[in-house]
Design an enzyme around this catalytic site. Sequence first.
Site, short mmCIF file in Angstrom:
data_model
loop_
_atom_site.label_atom_id
_atom_site.label_comp_id
_atom_site.label_asym_id
_atom_site.label_seq_id
_atom_site.Cartn_x
_atom_site.Cartn_y
_atom_site.Cartn_z
N HIS A 17 0.84 -1.19 0.00
CA HIS A 17 0.00 0.00 0.00
C HIS A 17 0.88 1.25 0.00
O HIS A 17 1.98 1.23 0.56
CB HIS A 17 -0.89 -0.02 1.26
CG HIS A 17 -1.82 1.13 1.39
ND1 HIS A 17 -2.80 1.42 0.46
CD2 HIS A 17 -1.93 2.09 2.34
CE1 HIS A 17 -3.46 2.50 0.85
NE2 HIS A 17 -2.95 2.92 1.98
N ASP A 34 -3.84 8.85 4.02
CA ASP A 34 -3.96 7.44 3.66
C ASP A 34 -5.35 7.21 3.09
O ASP A 34 -6.35 7.46 3.77
CB ASP A 34 -3.73 6.57 4.90
CG ASP A 34 -3.69 5.09 4.59
OD1 ASP A 34 -4.21 4.66 3.54
OD2 ASP A 34 -3.15 4.35 5.42
N CYS A 85 -4.28 3.25 -4.50
CA CYS A 85 -3.49 3.98 -3.51
C CYS A 85 -2.37 4.78 -4.16
O CYS A 85 -2.06 5.90 -3.72
CB CYS A 85 -2.94 3.05 -2.44
SG CYS A 85 -1.94 1.69 -3.08
#
Length: 138
Positions: A17, A34, A85
């Site tokens: 990620h 995030d 991401c």
Amino acid sequence: DVMSFDAIVVPVHLQMHWALAVIDVKKKMILYFDSLLGSNQQCLHALQTWLVAEVRERKGETLNLSQWTQQIPKNIPRQENGSDCGVFTCMVSVMCAVCDLGETQKDKRQPTDYLMEKSTNKFIYSYKDILPIVLIWN
């Protein structure tokens, strides 16, 4: 001298990620973005430690972080799959260069709409104003 930059953009790789940390030198803030809304206090602490060490090594000064704040914004766009991401990290880094971070968090429009509006009124910072650093967690 890292303190001469407006912001230090830090893409953070978390094995599977990507997230983004930003050291906003002007506003004395360290932010962590995030798209899965994770909270990475370890990253914030590591960036504080790095910043203090960098100032000490390069300028021979002790950086006082007592007036600095840390933020992990939660009212941000979220990824809706397992692969966006990286795109999120890139978009937030561009928004950091073009927009006021506090302003973007209050705006409810899609980031791309906000970015397009702001970029027509303001030039993107040159890379000399933004210092990119890649931080990899194992």
